[in-house]
Design an enzyme around this catalytic site. Structure first.
Site, PDB file in Angstrom:
ATOM      1  N   ARG B 287       0.857  -1.187   0.000  1.00 28.88           N
ATOM      2  CA  ARG B 287       0.000   0.000   0.000  1.00 28.88           C
ATOM      3  C   ARG B 287       0.891   1.233   0.000  1.00 28.88           C
ATOM      4  NH1 ARG B 287      -2.348   0.969   5.422  1.00 28.88           N
ATOM      5  NH2 ARG B 287      -1.011   2.790   5.384  1.00 28.88           N
ATOM      6  N   HIS B 291      -3.741   4.649   4.493  1.00 32.84           N
ATOM      7  CA  HIS B 291      -4.841   3.696   4.654  1.00 32.84           C
ATOM      8  C   HIS B 291      -6.125   4.331   4.123  1.00 32.84           C
ATOM      9  CE1 HIS B 291      -7.756   0.914   6.241  1.00 32.84           C
ATOM     10  NE2 HIS B 291      -8.295   1.876   6.969  1.00 32.84           N
ATOM     11  N   TYR B 300       4.012   5.619  11.529  1.00 33.42           N
ATOM     12  CA  TYR B 300       4.335   4.214  11.792  1.00 33.42           C
ATOM     13  C   TYR B 300       5.232   3.556  10.746  1.00 33.42           C
ATOM     14  CZ  TYR B 300       0.160   3.723   8.793  1.00 33.42           C
ATOM     15  OH  TYR B 300      -0.751   3.825   7.780  1.00 33.42           O
TER      16      TYR B 300
END
Lengths: 461, 395
Positions: B287, B291, B300
């Site tokens: 990805r 998100h 993160y």
């Protein structure tokens, strides 16, 4: 001293069983802990242990006898030194003659468990769908539900049943008796023990053009599947702009059973009846159970069908008609009255009917309404009744906050405020998780006296 | 491939003991047991044979993948500029859903996830319909009731996706079971992310599939992240595919940035479904974006983690392969991007020109028929609106 061995109960809801096999013969010595017989119930086979030491003096109920009521003496144990005449004396004193295995004589059903209100008051089935002169037959709610499913499965090949234990085992509560034999494993499907799994498979089958009946052993276990019921089944028609639907029935036992504790004894009526997209039905009588389940299976929307374990074995008159249905969304006036309206559904109808009897002896005429459907709610019937009686008491075994009674009280304020001569009162279960201890369980549930007191209170008596 | 950067770079921390730099697992596909057709240069170096796909079909897939990328570029901007409420990026994930969709016939059913607009386009859904949904306008067949990118359309045998990740895995089994009971030969495919593998429904569905052998291909799009949860926190299994072993479901791992490899393994799994039952395919991809538009990946993950995937961009690889086959060139590439951007602009213009759904439609489809409560609420709302309009008119 002689000791009677009584027909045991596997569960508080068991009323009768079969003495399958005696493992000891008359005259044999038995020691406490010995297995002396096998008892079969509608749920399982169990071994009967001797509690006392002695001699198996007399077998009162022969191997293979079916329909033996719980607590019937089935044998007599003699102490050392006693002879068989003592056993005969006990047998005749207890009034129980030995029963032969053939022909089978069904014993009378035992008294219902402690928390269940006493014997049902005769209930007239709704008149609207029953022509005058229709033959009536007595059947249990369990049989009525089975017949409804069988008739709809014969009528429509897209209807099928799935759930835990529904096929081979004929249902944990024996509701699906005979369906596997008639319809085969293609349409009566045993699933793995995963409510969110098989409820989801059911939703998919509905997407795929079938009409599933998903049986939850009880609605307590449906908590795991509630995402499929609410987020998928109830919302798909809306969220797809009308493209896809989930015509299906989620059915099973709901509400307090007897002595099964907090996680197996709760009413989900208020939960599901809050959800747009769902229809929610909760019948009391066998006739309504049959007529409403048939309607639920035919309904193009997802229907949550809340049954009651304690009602499964109760018998009611059911009309003998080729195609008997009851419309969803219509309440039923079970008893007409002029002084106060008692509103109930499912097993709480028992409280209402008994309270009405008591009130009648005190000169208060109570109208009893069985809601039958909780969503859509038949507010018209309720409002019309209050216009006549000017007083209302609601009865449910579920919790008070945001309950069915709370909703009805709000509707009465909105639509019938000027007709009310007293506030609507709610009789509900206590606001605690259901206790296990027999006395506490009884105290946690409503009583007929509660209903009578509330009815008198709104009548200012 | 572009990797969107967050403005919140302050939140980034510098690691003192730098571990060995991140490596893209696709670089060592054979060692990682990842099935592959082409390498990062579009050369036929993988263990799978080159699939036999007609050139026009192949080009249509590539053009759709570019359109999908262009939609993501533009959708992100529309969200960041406040014109649509929410966006779920799909940059870098084009090979999985386009390759898989190409392996299915149009009358097969696809249960898609929420990063898969190519499913819609390959099935022939008009672009403007997608944007009508993004903007919540009248041309949306869902009547303004679903989030942007939660797509689907029953008319094209695509089940509208839900945000309850994983919940639709048993639904797919149920649909396949219904087809089996009815005796029709339809095939089914369902796509979901790595995070869904932790949902109970994943296990229920795979267990069901192992026992009942429905014609379903389960595609686990392992994009490395479930919001901020990496694979190491999601599972102790070496792969997501091997979870199929526990349920007796055939499984394999494929290069999810290689559209040809995805097509090959999905086609094989689809074609054997009615005889052999289900297959679980783990498509390894990444990805590249956030998100959702509510996320900030700088909190993160390191930019270096993202950068190693750039050379393995599914669009670049397929383009190089097509160029090697003389099916493509720079001129066609430039023209394609120009056309895609223009078509998107036109679709946005057309969608924004549409009316909003009329208030009366809000009450439709709650049930197949309208209950008294719905009728009452509808009448009240329409009367209120009429009164408001009357007063507005008097001003």
């Amino acid at each position: 001293m002689t000791v009677q061995i009584l027909m045991p109960a596997l569960s508080p809801t068991m009323t009768e069983g079969t003495v399958a096999r005696w493992l000891k013969a008359e005259g044999e010595t038995v020691t406490s802990g010995d297995i002396i017989a096998e008892i079969e119930t509608d749920k399982a086979t169990m071994e009967l242990e001797a509690i006392d030491d002695g001699i198996l003096g007399k077998i009162l109920i022969a191997s293979g006898t079916e329909g033996v009521a719980v607590n019937t003496p089935i044998a007599v144990i003699l102490e050392e030194g006693e002879d068989a005449s003592a056993a005969d004396a006990v047998a005749s004193a207890s009034g129980t003659a030995p029963i032969a295995a053939e022909p089978t004589v069904p014993a009378p059903a035992a008294e219902p468990a402690a928390s269940v209100p006493a014997a049902p008051v005769a209930v007239a089935p709704p008149a609207e769908n029953i022509p005058v002169g229709t033959e009536m037959v007595s059947m249990t709610v369990r049989e009525a539900l089975r017949d409804a499913m069988a008739e709809e499965m014969r009528r429509d090949d897209a209807v099928f049943l799935m759930g835990e234990e529904v096929a081979q085992y004929q249902g944990a509560y024996k509701v699906s008796q005979g369906l596997l034999d008639e319809f085969g494993a293609r349409r009566v499907i045993d699933t793995p023990i995963t409510e969110h799994g098989f409820a989801g498979v059911g939703v998919g089958a509905a997407y795929g053009g079938l009409k599933p009946i998903v049986e939850f052993m009880t609605f307590n276990f449906a908590m795991q599947a509630i995402d499929h019921i609410i987020n998928s089944a109830a919302k798909t028609l809306y969220m797809s702009g009308g493209q896809m639907s989930s015509p299906m029935v989620f059915r099973g036992a709901n509400g307090a059973a007897s002595r099964v504790g907090a996680q197996h004894s709760q009413c989900f009526a208020a939960w599901y009846s809050q959800i747009p997209g769902l229809k929610v039905v909760s019948p009391y009588s066998a006739a309504d159970a049959k007529g409403l389940l048939k309607s639920a299976i035919r309904d193009p929307n997802p229907v949550v069908f809340l049954e009651n374990e304690l009602l499964y074995g109760r018998s009611f008159d059911v009309p003998v008609l080729d195609d008997f249905t009851i419309p969803i969304g219509k309440a039923n006036i079970l008893r007409e009255g002029t002084d106060v309206t008692l509103v109930a559904f499912s097993i709480s109808v028992d409280y209402a009917l008994q309270a009405a009897d008591t009130l009648a002896t005190e000169g208060i005429s109570a109208e009893v309404i069985d809601l039958r459907s909780l969503r859509p709610l038949d507010t018209e019937t309720l409002v019309n009744s209050v216009r006549k009686t000017n007083r209302m008491v609601t009865i449910e075994e579920g919790w008070p906050q945001n309950g069915i009674g709370a909703e009805i009280a709000a509707v009465m304020m909105e639509q019938a405020f000027d007709d009310l001569d007293a506030p609507v009162l709610r009789i509900t279960g206590k606001d605690v998780p259901m206790p296990y201890a027999a006395n506490l369980e009884k105290l946690a549930l409503p009583t007929v006296d509660d209903v009578v007191a509330a009815a008198k209170s709104v009548c200012y008596r | 491939m572009k990797s969107p950067k967050s403005s919140a770079t302050d939140a980034k921390t510098t690691k003192r003991d730098q571990p060995p730099g991140p490596v893209c697992p696709l670089q060592n596909a054979a060692a990682n047991n990842i099935r592959q057709v082409i390498d990062d240069q579009g050369k036929l170096t993988g263990d799978l044979p080159e699939p036999d796909i007609a050139p026009e079909k192949l080009l249509h897939m590539y053009e759709t993948m570019v359109m999908v990328r262009a939609i993501d570029d533009r959708g992100w901007i529309l969200q960041r500029s406040g014109r649509i409420e929410f966006w779920i990026p799909h940059c870098g994930l084009e090979a999985v859903h386009n390759g898989a969709t190409l392996a299915y016939e149009d009358d097969d059913w696809i249960v898609m996830g929420y990063r898969h607009p190519g499913v819609m386009l390959l099935r022939g859904v008009p672009l403007v319909q997608l944007f009508a949904q993004f903007f919540g306008r009248d041309g949306d067949p869902f009547k303004g009731r679903r989030l942007p990118t939660l797509m689907g359309d029953r008319r094209y045998n695509i089940v509208p996706t839900t945000t309850q990740v994983g919940s639709y895995l048993p639904h797919t089994c149920g649909m396949a079971m219904a087809a089996k009971i009815k005796g029709d030969a339809t095939n089914f495919m369902v796509m979901f992310g790595d995070g869904s593998s932790s949902r109970g429904e994943f296990h229920s569905a795979l267990n069901f599939a192992g026992v009942h052998k429905p014609p379903v291909v389960f595609i686990c799009e392992n994009n490395g992240w479930a919001i901020s949860t990496p694979q190491s926190t999601q599972t102790a299994s070496a792969t997501y595919a091997e979870k199929g072993d526990a349920y007796g479901v055939r499984n394999l791992v494929v290069d999810g940035n290689d559209a040809l490899a995805v097509y090959s393994v999905v086609k094989e799994a689809r074609d054997m479904g009615h005889d052999e039952g289900a297959t679980l395919i783990e498509a390894v991809t990444y990805r590249m974006g956030y998100h959702t538009s509510s996320d900030n990946p700088d909190l993160y993950r390191e930019q270096a983690d993202v950068d190693v995937w750039v050379p393995w961009d599914p669009l670049t690889r397929l383009r190089k392969y097509l160029e090697r086959r003389k099916l493509w060139n720079k001129k066609k590439e430039d023209a394609l991007w120009t056309r895609c951007k223009a078509e998107i602009s036109a679709a946005i213009k057309a969608a924004e020109a549409m009316d909003f759904p009329t208030p009366a439609t809000m009450f439709d489809d709650t049930y197949e028929e309208q209950t008294w409560l719905l009728q009452e609420q509808k009448a009240h709302l329409l009367a209120d609106i009429a009164e408001l309009e009357r007063r507005e008119g008097q001003k």
